[in-house]
Scaffold this motif. Structure first.
Motif, short mmCIF file in Angstrom:
data_model
loop_
_atom_site.label_atom_id
_atom_site.label_comp_id
_atom_site.label_asym_id
_atom_site.label_seq_id
_atom_site.Cartn_x
_atom_site.Cartn_y
_atom_site.Cartn_z
N ARG A 1 0.77 -1.29 0.01
CA ARG A 1 -0.10 -0.08 -0.04
C ARG A 1 0.85 1.33 0.03
O ARG A 1 0.54 2.26 -0.51
CB ARG A 1 -0.71 0.13 1.23
CG ARG A 1 -2.08 -1.10 1.32
CD ARG A 1 -2.92 -0.92 0.08
NE ARG A 1 -3.40 0.50 -0.09
CZ ARG A 1 -4.40 1.08 0.74
NH1 ARG A 1 -4.93 0.50 1.56
NH2 ARG A 1 -4.63 2.43 0.54
N TYR B 1 -5.69 -2.57 -15.81
CA TYR B 1 -4.97 -1.30 -16.21
C TYR B 1 -3.83 -0.96 -15.05
O TYR B 1 -4.25 -1.41 -13.94
CB TYR B 1 -5.93 -0.30 -16.18
CG TYR B 1 -7.03 -0.54 -17.11
CD1 TYR B 1 -8.16 -1.18 -16.84
CD2 TYR B 1 -7.15 0.38 -18.24
CE1 TYR B 1 -9.20 -1.20 -17.82
CE2 TYR B 1 -8.10 0.06 -19.34
CZ TYR B 1 -9.27 -0.71 -18.89
OH TYR B 1 -10.35 -0.74 -19.79
N TYR C 1 -2.53 2.80 -13.86
CA TYR C 1 -2.53 3.97 -14.04
C TYR C 1 -1.51 4.82 -13.06
O TYR C 1 -1.04 4.33 -11.83
CB TYR C 1 -3.92 4.58 -13.50
CG TYR C 1 -4.90 4.29 -14.59
CD1 TYR C 1 -5.86 3.20 -14.30
CD2 TYR C 1 -5.41 5.04 -15.73
CE1 TYR C 1 -6.98 2.99 -15.25
CE2 TYR C 1 -6.60 4.80 -16.56
CZ TYR C 1 -7.11 3.74 -16.34
OH TYR C 1 -8.18 3.56 -17.16
N GLN D 1 -1.26 8.23 -10.70
CA GLN D 1 -2.20 9.47 -10.21
C GLN D 1 -1.19 10.31 -9.55
O GLN D 1 -0.78 10.08 -8.31
CB GLN D 1 -3.51 8.74 -9.49
CG GLN D 1 -4.41 10.01 -9.03
CD GLN D 1 -5.47 9.74 -8.53
OE1 GLN D 1 -5.40 8.85 -7.81
NE2 GLN D 1 -6.61 10.66 -8.50
N GLN E 1 -4.44 15.31 -9.28
CA GLN E 1 -4.62 14.78 -10.88
C GLN E 1 -5.35 13.66 -10.95
O GLN E 1 -5.73 12.86 -9.95
CB GLN E 1 -3.37 14.77 -11.42
CG GLN E 1 -2.35 15.99 -11.48
CD GLN E 1 -3.10 17.16 -12.16
OE1 GLN E 1 -3.63 17.05 -13.26
NE2 GLN E 1 -2.92 18.34 -11.53
N GLY E 2 -5.88 13.51 -12.07
CA GLY E 2 -6.68 12.14 -12.49
C GLY E 2 -5.83 11.20 -12.92
O GLY E 2 -4.42 11.39 -13.09
N PRO E 3 -6.36 9.94 -12.88
CA PRO E 3 -5.54 8.70 -13.26
C PRO E 3 -4.89 8.87 -14.82
O PRO E 3 -5.86 9.20 -15.56
CB PRO E 3 -6.48 7.44 -13.10
CG PRO E 3 -7.45 8.07 -12.12
CD PRO E 3 -7.75 9.63 -12.44
N ARG F 1 -2.33 -1.11 -20.60
CA ARG F 1 -3.55 -1.91 -20.60
C ARG F 1 -3.16 -3.35 -21.07
O ARG F 1 -2.67 -3.47 -22.11
CB ARG F 1 -4.81 -1.26 -21.25
CG ARG F 1 -6.01 -2.02 -21.53
CD ARG F 1 -7.06 -1.09 -21.95
NE ARG F 1 -6.57 -0.65 -23.18
CZ ARG F 1 -7.05 -1.04 -24.51
NH1 ARG F 1 -7.67 -2.11 -24.61
NH2 ARG F 1 -6.99 -0.38 -25.52
N LEU G 1 -2.21 3.13 -9.32
CA LEU G 1 -3.60 2.39 -9.36
C LEU G 1 -3.61 1.30 -10.49
O LEU G 1 -3.21 1.42 -11.56
CB LEU G 1 -4.68 3.46 -9.60
CG LEU G 1 -4.92 4.45 -8.69
CD1 LEU G 1 -5.88 5.65 -9.33
CD2 LEU G 1 -5.44 3.91 -7.41
N GLN H 1 -14.87 -0.24 -14.91
CA GLN H 1 -13.60 -0.32 -14.31
C GLN H 1 -13.66 -0.43 -12.80
O GLN H 1 -14.54 0.48 -12.26
CB GLN H 1 -12.39 0.41 -14.55
CG GLN H 1 -12.23 0.67 -16.11
CD GLN H 1 -11.13 1.65 -16.29
OE1 GLN H 1 -9.88 1.58 -16.09
NE2 GLN H 1 -11.33 2.89 -16.73
N PHE I 1 -11.45 -0.28 -9.48
CA PHE I 1 -10.20 0.17 -8.98
C PHE I 1 -9.56 -0.45 -7.71
O PHE I 1 -10.29 -0.66 -6.77
CB PHE I 1 -9.84 1.64 -8.70
CG PHE I 1 -9.88 2.38 -10.09
CD1 PHE I 1 -11.16 2.79 -11.02
CD2 PHE I 1 -8.57 2.85 -10.72
CE1 PHE I 1 -10.81 3.47 -11.96
CE2 PHE I 1 -8.50 3.58 -11.65
CZ PHE I 1 -9.69 3.88 -12.42
N GLY I 2 -8.50 -0.73 -7.66
CA GLY I 2 -7.61 -1.15 -6.26
C GLY I 2 -7.44 0.06 -5.37
O GLY I 2 -7.61 1.28 -6.16
N PRO I 3 -6.83 0.00 -4.15
CA PRO I 3 -6.57 1.01 -3.52
C PRO I 3 -5.33 2.00 -3.64
O PRO I 3 -5.20 3.07 -3.19
CB PRO I 3 -6.63 0.52 -1.88
CG PRO I 3 -5.95 -0.76 -2.23
CD PRO I 3 -6.62 -1.36 -3.46
#
Lengths: 114, 110
Positions: free
Chosen positions: A9, A33, A35, A37, A41-43, A48, A91, A103, A105-107
């Motif tokens: 984590r 995926y 990503y 982040q 900001q966004g992912p 992929r 992510l 989608q 997402f994981g933590p």
């Protein structure tokens, strides 16, 4: 049903060190995926996978980043060597190959490079 | 080129207010427009999504308005609550390819 699992984590490393992140997607999800982040900001997509094939890795900095999904299930993302600018949350997300676009997402793994 | 533009960057409303977050997209081939909610230390979670064949979708207190000709869509949160304080991301895409906005940090004051 278990969600997307990521580990570790949190990770703190010094620059130039290697680091690896692991992701276990939701069972049966063929698309995976990774990503990045950045803070506030966004992912942003890094790579992929469709099953074990990387179908979009155009944003992956290939000089230092690598990823694999050998059996089409778990995936590992590696950075070697890490740079200060790599500090971010990484992510992992997965989705089915069916009609749903959702989608999951994981933590995330929060990486700090000192 | 940024595929999805989101505004505002941050938003503060009183409890019961109706915050509105706006997004604009570039690619007319996109056919899926989700909104994600993210709490600190957590991954984004799907809140509500819309396809371009409808102009509005409502789920509980959350509503998406979609304007195909303007290539814009927005999220409205009715009767906002302090528990809605989070970061909201819009996204747009087609098939398995998605692009995310930069996020809006929402604070709902009790």
């Amino acid at each position: 049903e278990a969600g997307v699992v990521q580990s570790p984590r949190y990770k703190i490393i010094e620059k130039k060190q290697p680091v690896a992140f692991w992701c276990n997607p939701i069972s049966g999800h063929n698309t995976l995926y990774w990503y990045r982040q950045n803070l506030g900001q966004g992912p942003e997509l890094l790579i992929r996978y469709e099953n074990e094939e990387a179908v979009d890795d155009s944003q992956l900095p290939k000089d230092r980043f690598s990823a694999e999904r050998l059996k089409g299930v778990d995936s590992t993302l590696k950075i070697q060597p890490a740079e200060l600018g790599d500090s971010a949350v990484y992510l992992c997300a997965s989705k089915t190959s069916g009609a749903s676009n959702e989608q999951f997402f994981g933590p995330g793994t929060r990486l700090t490079v000192l | 080129q940024q595929q999805v533009k989101q505004s505002p960057q941050s938003l503060i409303v009183q409890k019961g207010g109706i915050p509105i977050i706006n997004c604009a997209y570039e690619n007319t081939a996109f056919d899926y427009f989700p909104w994600y909610q993210q709490f600190p230390g957590k991954g984004p979670a799907l809140l509500i999504a819309i396809r371009p064949d409808v102009s509005e979708k409502k789920e509980g207190r959350f509503t998406i308005s979609f304007n195909k000709s303007a290539k814009q869509f927005s999220l409205h949160i009715m009767d906002s609550q302090p528990g809605d304080s989070a970061t909201y991301f819009c996204a747009a895409g087609r098939g398995n390819q998605f692009y995310f906005g930069t996020g809006t940090s929402l604070t709902v004051i009790p």
